[in-house]
Write an enzyme that holds these catalytic residues in place. Structure first.
Site, PDB file in Angstrom:
ATOM      1  N   SER A 119       0.536  -1.450   0.281  1.00  0.00           N
ATOM      2  CA  SER A 119      -0.173  -0.165   0.106  1.00  0.00           C
ATOM      3  C   SER A 119       1.134   1.434   0.163  1.00  0.00           C
ATOM      4  O   SER A 119       0.053   2.573  -0.352  1.00  0.00           O
ATOM      5  CB  SER A 119      -1.102  -0.296   0.837  1.00  0.00           C
ATOM      6  OG  SER A 119      -1.757  -1.265   1.821  1.00  0.00           O
ATOM      7  N   HIS A 140      -1.828  -2.495  -6.754  1.00  0.00           N
ATOM      8  CA  HIS A 140      -2.169  -2.347  -5.905  1.00  0.00           C
ATOM      9  C   HIS A 140      -3.412  -2.326  -5.672  1.00  0.00           C
ATOM     10  O   HIS A 140      -4.589  -1.376  -6.075  1.00  0.00           O
ATOM     11  CB  HIS A 140      -1.826  -1.113  -5.228  1.00  0.00           C
ATOM     12  CG  HIS A 140      -2.665  -0.364  -3.772  1.00  0.00           C
ATOM     13  ND1 HIS A 140      -2.544   0.921  -3.837  1.00  0.00           N
ATOM     14  CD2 HIS A 140      -2.684  -1.111  -3.005  1.00  0.00           C
ATOM     15  CE1 HIS A 140      -3.244   0.717  -2.276  1.00  0.00           C
ATOM     16  NE2 HIS A 140      -2.887  -0.112  -1.501  1.00  0.00           N
ATOM     17  N   GLU A 152      -4.507   0.527  -8.616  1.00  0.00           N
ATOM     18  CA  GLU A 152      -2.728   0.736  -9.291  1.00  0.00           C
ATOM     19  C   GLU A 152      -1.952   0.369  -9.495  1.00  0.00           C
ATOM     20  O   GLU A 152      -1.553  -0.423  -8.900  1.00  0.00           O
ATOM     21  CB  GLU A 152      -2.869   2.080  -8.027  1.00  0.00           C
ATOM     22  CG  GLU A 152      -3.930   2.347  -7.082  1.00  0.00           C
ATOM     23  CD  GLU A 152      -3.278   3.706  -5.836  1.00  0.00           C
ATOM     24  OE1 GLU A 152      -2.958   5.378  -6.458  1.00  0.00           O
ATOM     25  OE2 GLU A 152      -2.847   2.861  -5.098  1.00  0.00           O
ATOM     26  N   ASN A 190      -4.039   6.134  -1.144  1.00  0.00           N
ATOM     27  CA  ASN A 190      -3.555   5.940   0.087  1.00  0.00           C
ATOM     28  C   ASN A 190      -2.837   7.353   0.917  1.00  0.00           C
ATOM     29  O   ASN A 190      -2.432   8.053   1.744  1.00  0.00           O
ATOM     30  CB  ASN A 190      -2.895   4.985   0.687  1.00  0.00           C
ATOM     31  CG  ASN A 190      -3.533   4.179   0.332  1.00  0.00           C
ATOM     32  OD1 ASN A 190      -4.225   4.033   0.714  1.00  0.00           O
ATOM     33  ND2 ASN A 190      -3.295   3.036   0.062  1.00  0.00           N
TER      34      ASN A 190
HETATM   35  P1  NAD Z   1      -3.332  -9.726   6.459  1.00  0.00           P
HETATM   36  O1  NAD Z   1      -2.625  -9.030   7.917  1.00  0.00           O
HETATM   37  O2  NAD Z   1      -5.076  -9.653   6.260  1.00  0.00           O
HETATM   38  O3  NAD Z   1      -2.398 -10.517   6.055  1.00  0.00           O
HETATM   39  C1  NAD Z   1      -1.198 -10.604   5.727  1.00  0.00           C
HETATM   40  C2  NAD Z   1      -1.094 -11.877   5.494  1.00  0.00           C
HETATM   41  O4  NAD Z   1      -0.087 -12.897   5.477  1.00  0.00           O
HETATM   42  C3  NAD Z   1      -1.946 -13.173   6.776  1.00  0.00           C
HETATM   43  O5  NAD Z   1      -2.092 -13.899   6.783  1.00  0.00           O
HETATM   44  C4  NAD Z   1       0.360 -13.632   7.187  1.00  0.00           C
HETATM   45  O6  NAD Z   1       0.176 -14.838   7.979  1.00  0.00           O
HETATM   46  C5  NAD Z   1       0.057 -13.465   6.162  1.00  0.00           C
HETATM   47  N1  NAD Z   1       2.143 -13.552   5.843  1.00  0.00           N
HETATM   48  C6  NAD Z   1       3.352 -12.700   6.810  1.00  0.00           C
HETATM   49  N2  NAD Z   1       4.050 -13.638   6.206  1.00  0.00           N
HETATM   50  C7  NAD Z   1       4.322 -14.230   5.633  1.00  0.00           C
HETATM   51  C8  NAD Z   1       5.416 -14.885   5.011  1.00  0.00           C
HETATM   52  N3  NAD Z   1       6.789 -14.628   5.814  1.00  0.00           N
HETATM   53  N4  NAD Z   1       4.988 -15.575   3.715  1.00  0.00           N
HETATM   54  C9  NAD Z   1       3.559 -16.055   3.831  1.00  0.00           C
HETATM   55  N5  NAD Z   1       2.604 -15.143   4.406  1.00  0.00           N
HETATM   56  C10 NAD Z   1       3.380 -13.990   5.732  1.00  0.00           C
HETATM   57  O7  NAD Z   1      -2.588  -8.268   5.487  1.00  0.00           O
HETATM   58  P2  NAD Z   1      -3.523  -7.589   4.441  1.00  0.00           P
HETATM   59  O8  NAD Z   1      -4.628  -6.448   4.875  1.00  0.00           O
HETATM   60  O9  NAD Z   1      -4.381  -9.063   3.775  1.00  0.00           O
HETATM   61  O10 NAD Z   1      -2.236  -6.773   3.674  1.00  0.00           O
HETATM   62  C11 NAD Z   1      -1.786  -7.460   3.229  1.00  0.00           C
HETATM   63  C12 NAD Z   1      -0.858  -6.398   1.764  1.00  0.00           C
HETATM   64  O11 NAD Z   1      -1.939  -5.753   0.941  1.00  0.00           O
HETATM   65  C13 NAD Z   1       0.258  -5.265   2.809  1.00  0.00           C
HETATM   66  O12 NAD Z   1       0.604  -5.430   1.965  1.00  0.00           O
HETATM   67  C14 NAD Z   1      -0.888  -4.395   2.482  1.00  0.00           C
HETATM   68  O13 NAD Z   1      -0.164  -2.687   2.808  1.00  0.00           O
HETATM   69  C15 NAD Z   1      -1.842  -3.964   1.425  1.00  0.00           C
HETATM   70  N6  NAD Z   1      -3.342  -3.987   0.995  1.00  0.00           N
HETATM   71  C16 NAD Z   1      -3.688  -3.788   2.120  1.00  0.00           C
HETATM   72  C17 NAD Z   1      -5.162  -3.155   2.161  1.00  0.00           C
HETATM   73  C18 NAD Z   1      -6.557  -3.335   2.948  1.00  0.00           C
HETATM   74  O14 NAD Z   1      -7.383  -2.166   3.168  1.00  0.00           O
HETATM   75  N7  NAD Z   1      -6.478  -4.051   4.138  1.00  0.00           N
HETATM   76  C19 NAD Z   1      -5.417  -2.522   0.673  1.00  0.00           C
HETATM   77  C20 NAD Z   1      -4.771  -2.476  -0.529  1.00  0.00           C
HETATM   78  C21 NAD Z   1      -3.518  -3.465  -0.365  1.00  0.00           C
END
Ligand code: NAD
Length: 291
Positions: A119, A140, A152, A190
């Protein structure tokens, strides 16, 4: 060559949505996470969301069944060896993402692409942590992925035209619309959205309004579909804090300093919906403000 198999690393809220839309568009998908429980929850979520789309007539029963059948899971990066593209959607922490690339790259063929769903973190810097910066790009997605139309596209300094064209074609095939952003902290959505959420937390911190007053004010006064604190819980307060830190450090401007109350919620492990508590408590039938 057209992509056939897509790997998704990280089966959290974003990873499961990305796997969902890719499988529905006909790609074979392999979803990888460290945690088996998380993978099981992700598959349950995907099946539930696909079933809802089918019951509303947005997709056919045959499309639903085929999409479910196209998703495989695993806890070992080895299962990603046949993927033409791997989309990384692990925790918003640069160290974690770097560790993933270190383990992932040796298992991929040299021609495979890698995309990050970060993000806020610099795509150029993440690309430099891989063995293929020219085949690396920021893709993104927005949350919830099956519902939100925008993706994005962020090119790092080394991203090749071929990689960019692959990403554009993918976005089109999954029925979404791309907006290009330069590789600056937090990109476009963001960069604008998170300072607003952080300001809402300051508004709460300074006692200008309660959780309910702030969300009602922005829903009814600015016509936002969700209040900013409700949205923060939806995004995940850890993710919100990471993005503010990236803006604060990356742009070296004090106007981006994260609100201490946001830090406190994250320290408490109250991360929003995903932990059932944040600015609201989701453990009962209806969300109850926690302040
Ligand atoms: P989340 O916490 O729901 O999920 C993250 C996942 O990554 C977890 O299931 C965890 O077990 C896994 N993980 C951690 N380390 C790992 C590894 N070494 N190998 C494999 N899996 C691993 O987080 P999220 O909200 O899904 O966010 C994930 C990404 O997406 C981030 O970079 C975030 O910035 C981006 N993002 C989030 C949003 C949002 O609204 N939440 C929107 C757009 C982008």
């Amino acid at each position: 060559m057209e992509l056939q198999r897509i790997g998704v690393v990280g089966a959290g809220q974003m990873g499961n949505g990305i796997a969902h839309v890719c499988a529905l568009a006909g790609y074979e998908v392999t979803l990888v996470d460290l945690s088996r429980d998380q993978l099981e929850r992700a598959i349950e979520t995907i099946e539930g969301n696909l079933a809802r789309q089918a019951s509303r007539g947005r997709i056919s029963e045959a499309e639903r069944g085929a999409a479910v059948a196209r998703i495989k899971t695993g806890t070992d990066y080895g299962v990603l060896s046949g993927a033409g593209l791997v989309i990384e959607a692990v925790t918003e922490d640069e160290r974690v993402k770097r560790q993933v690339y270190e383990q992932l790259c040796p298992r991929l063929t040299p021609g495979s692409f890698i995309a990050t769903n970060t993000s806020s973190i610099s795509v150029t810097r993440l690309a430099a942590a891989t063995d293929r910066p020219e085949r690396f790009i920021g893709l993104h997605f927005m949350n919830p992925v099956p519902v939100m139309t925008l993706v994005e596209l962020i090119r790092g300094i080394a991203t090749s035209d071929e990689t960019y064209e692959m990403a554009q074609a993918l976005v089109k095939r999954i029925g979404k619309v791309a907006a290009n952003s330069e590789d600056f902290p937090a990109f476009i959505v963001n960069r604008i959205l998170l300072p607003m959420i952080n300001e809402a937390v300051y508004t709460l911190y300074e006692g200008v309004g309660t959780v309910e007053a702030i969300d009602t004010a922005m829903k009814l006064g600015a016509n936002h579909p969700m209040g900013p604190l409700q949205l923060a819980d939806f995004i995940g307060l850890d993710t919100c804090l990471s993005i503010m830190q990236v803006l604060y450090e990356g742009l070296a401007d004090s106007k981006y300093r994260p609100c201490p109350l946001l830090v406190k919620y994250v320290e408490a492990g109250w991360l929003g919906r995903k932990t059932e508590r944040g600015f609201y408590d989701y453990r009962g039938e209806t969300p109850v403000p926690t302040r």
